[in-house]
Design a protein around this motif. Structure first.
Motif, mmCIF file in Angstrom:
data_model
loop_
_atom_site.group_PDB
_atom_site.id
_atom_site.type_symbol
_atom_site.label_atom_id
_atom_site.label_comp_id
_atom_site.label_asym_id
_atom_site.label_seq_id
_atom_site.Cartn_x
_atom_site.Cartn_y
_atom_site.Cartn_z
ATOM 1 N N LYS A 1 0.863 -1.184 0.000
ATOM 2 C CA LYS A 1 0.000 0.000 0.000
ATOM 3 C C LYS A 1 0.892 1.224 0.000
ATOM 4 C CE LYS A 1 -4.021 2.029 1.851
ATOM 5 N NZ LYS A 1 -4.838 2.479 0.785
ATOM 6 N N LYS A 2 0.449 2.272 -0.690
ATOM 7 C CA LYS A 2 1.224 3.505 -0.795
ATOM 8 C C LYS A 2 0.474 4.655 -0.144
ATOM 9 C CE LYS A 2 3.292 1.802 -4.994
ATOM 10 N NZ LYS A 2 3.444 1.928 -6.433
ATOM 11 N N TYR A 3 1.216 5.484 0.578
ATOM 12 C CA TYR A 3 0.651 6.649 1.236
ATOM 13 C C TYR A 3 1.496 7.865 0.881
ATOM 14 C CZ TYR A 3 -0.423 9.996 4.907
ATOM 15 O OH TYR A 3 -0.756 11.137 5.579
ATOM 16 N N GLN A 4 0.867 8.901 0.365
ATOM 17 C CA GLN A 4 1.553 10.145 0.013
ATOM 18 C C GLN A 4 1.685 10.985 1.276
ATOM 19 O OE1 GLN A 4 2.304 10.429 -3.419
ATOM 20 N NE2 GLN A 4 3.696 12.063 -2.810
ATOM 21 N N SER A 5 2.837 10.902 1.958
ATOM 22 C CA SER A 5 2.992 11.577 3.249
ATOM 23 C C SER A 5 3.335 13.053 3.118
ATOM 24 C CB SER A 5 4.029 10.868 4.115
ATOM 25 O OG SER A 5 5.300 10.909 3.522
ATOM 26 N N THR A 6 3.957 13.438 2.008
ATOM 27 C CA THR A 6 4.202 14.848 1.693
ATOM 28 C C THR A 6 4.013 14.991 0.184
ATOM 29 O OG1 THR A 6 6.568 14.688 1.177
ATOM 30 C CG2 THR A 6 5.983 14.985 3.501
ATOM 31 N N ALA A 7 4.141 16.198 -0.311
ATOM 32 C CA ALA A 7 3.996 16.421 -1.751
ATOM 33 C C ALA A 7 5.041 15.657 -2.560
ATOM 34 C CB ALA A 7 4.075 17.911 -2.064
ATOM 35 N N THR A 8 6.186 15.345 -1.928
ATOM 36 C CA THR A 8 7.278 14.701 -2.667
ATOM 37 C C THR A 8 7.670 13.324 -2.145
ATOM 38 O OG1 THR A 8 8.926 15.808 -1.294
ATOM 39 C CG2 THR A 8 8.269 16.937 -3.322
ATOM 40 N N GLN B 1 6.398 9.391 -0.895
ATOM 41 C CA GLN B 1 5.401 8.329 -0.809
ATOM 42 C C GLN B 1 5.983 7.215 0.050
ATOM 43 O OE1 GLN B 1 4.468 6.044 -4.472
ATOM 44 N NE2 GLN B 1 2.527 7.139 -4.363
ATOM 45 N N ARG B 2 5.222 6.762 1.035
ATOM 46 C CA ARG B 2 5.652 5.678 1.922
ATOM 47 C C ARG B 2 4.899 4.418 1.543
ATOM 48 N NH1 ARG B 2 8.488 7.718 6.289
ATOM 49 N NH2 ARG B 2 8.525 9.990 6.310
ATOM 50 N N CYS B 3 5.618 3.314 1.438
ATOM 51 C CA CYS B 3 5.032 2.051 0.996
ATOM 52 C C CYS B 3 5.165 1.027 2.117
ATOM 53 C CB CYS B 3 5.735 1.557 -0.251
ATOM 54 S SG CYS B 3 5.743 2.772 -1.600
ATOM 55 N N PHE B 4 4.049 0.364 2.430
ATOM 56 C CA PHE B 4 4.008 -0.530 3.580
ATOM 57 C C PHE B 4 3.057 -1.686 3.303
ATOM 58 C CE2 PHE B 4 0.881 2.755 3.969
ATOM 59 C CZ PHE B 4 -0.264 2.099 4.406
ATOM 60 N N CYS B 5 3.140 -2.712 4.141
ATOM 61 C CA CYS B 5 2.262 -3.869 4.005
ATOM 62 C C CYS B 5 0.861 -3.514 4.501
ATOM 63 C CB CYS B 5 2.808 -5.059 4.785
ATOM 64 S SG CYS B 5 1.708 -6.497 4.738
ATOM 65 N N SER B 6 -0.141 -3.748 3.679
ATOM 66 C CA SER B 6 -1.518 -3.427 4.067
ATOM 67 C C SER B 6 -2.077 -4.429 5.069
ATOM 68 C CB SER B 6 -2.413 -3.376 2.827
ATOM 69 O OG SER B 6 -2.431 -4.631 2.174
ATOM 70 N N GLU B 7 -1.403 -5.534 5.272
ATOM 71 C CA GLU B 7 -1.853 -6.542 6.240
ATOM 72 C C GLU B 7 -1.288 -6.280 7.636
ATOM 73 O OE1 GLU B 7 -4.072 -9.759 7.468
ATOM 74 O OE2 GLU B 7 -4.094 -8.849 5.487
ATOM 75 N N PRO C 1 6.609 -0.944 7.378
ATOM 76 C CA PRO C 1 7.100 -0.054 6.324
ATOM 77 C C PRO C 1 8.184 -0.776 5.526
ATOM 78 C CG PRO C 1 8.041 0.576 8.424
ATOM 79 C CD PRO C 1 7.082 -0.552 8.702
ATOM 80 N N ILE C 2 8.148 -0.652 4.208
ATOM 81 C CA ILE C 2 9.121 -1.351 3.361
ATOM 82 C C ILE C 2 10.077 -0.360 2.697
ATOM 83 C CG2 ILE C 2 9.436 -2.946 1.428
ATOM 84 C CD1 ILE C 2 7.986 -4.258 3.787
ATOM 85 N N ILE C 3 9.522 0.576 1.938
ATOM 86 C CA ILE C 3 10.340 1.573 1.230
ATOM 87 C C ILE C 3 9.628 2.919 1.262
ATOM 88 C CG2 ILE C 3 11.516 -0.011 -0.366
ATOM 89 C CD1 ILE C 3 9.416 0.806 -2.495
ATOM 90 N N SER C 4 10.382 3.950 0.921
ATOM 91 C CA SER C 4 9.769 5.233 0.594
ATOM 92 C C SER C 4 10.333 5.679 -0.743
ATOM 93 C CB SER C 4 9.998 6.283 1.683
ATOM 94 O OG SER C 4 11.352 6.630 1.766
ATOM 95 N N VAL C 5 9.541 6.497 -1.417
ATOM 96 C CA VAL C 5 9.883 6.993 -2.754
ATOM 97 C C VAL C 5 9.883 8.508 -2.673
ATOM 98 C CG1 VAL C 5 9.208 6.985 -5.183
ATOM 99 C CG2 VAL C 5 8.661 5.004 -3.741
ATOM 100 N N LYS C 6 10.972 9.118 -3.104
ATOM 101 C CA LYS C 6 11.067 10.578 -3.080
ATOM 102 C C LYS C 6 11.129 11.095 -4.518
ATOM 103 C CE LYS C 6 13.066 11.204 1.430
ATOM 104 N NZ LYS C 6 11.954 11.952 1.961
ATOM 105 N N ALA C 7 10.315 12.089 -4.815
ATOM 106 C CA ALA C 7 10.232 12.635 -6.168
ATOM 107 C C ALA C 7 11.582 13.161 -6.666
ATOM 108 C CB ALA C 7 9.184 13.748 -6.223
#
Length: 135
Positions: free
Chosen positions: A63-70, A72-78, A82-88
């Motif tokens: 599951k992905k959550y946009q925590s700021t404008a730049t 995104q935090r990705c985590f297990c929905s079960e 937290p697994i990874i974060s993505v920065k623009a």
């Protein structure tokens, strides 16, 4: 010389991943967002190349959550791990949450960032460099 393969998973084992390449410098981040996302005093993160990261099981649980404008935090929905974060600003890199690794890692943390906003109940007790924000 063979490339390193690191394996990791979430708490419930629903998501399993591999990193086929180098894991960058381990950074202890004390910002409020990392504290909230991890439920602890800080998160230990390291950059990895997007091209080196592969989910081998449970991609549908990510599951992905946009925590700021730049960011995104990705985590297990079960289980919520937290697994990874993505920065623009760094589209070729993910920030891997090191606590999800199953493969032993010889690297040690290299610094503390956002130390100026660390939890008031936490003491940093090592000699690693401390930065008020991101260096």
């Amino acid at each position: 010389m063979s490339e390193a393969i690191y394996r990791g998973s979430c708490l419930c084992q629903g998501i399993q991943y591999e990193v086929h390449g180098a894991i960058g410098d381990l950074v202890e981040c004390h910002c409020q967002r990392c504290r909230k996302a991890n439920g602890s005093a800080y998160a230990v993160n390291a950059p990895i190349r997007v091209a080196d990261f592969k989910i081998v099981q449970g991609e549908h649980l990510l599951k992905k959550y946009q925590s700021t404008a730049t960011t995104q935090r990705c985590f297990c929905s079960e289980c919520g791990s937290p697994i990874i974060s993505v920065k623009a600003e760094t589209p070729d890199l993910y920030r891997l949450r090191i606590g999800t690794l199953d493969t032993p890692l010889q690297q040690k943390p290299s610094m503390h960032i956002f130390a100026a906003s660390k939890a008031e109940w936490d003491d940093i007790c090592d000699a690693l460099p401390q930065y008020a924000e991101r260096p």
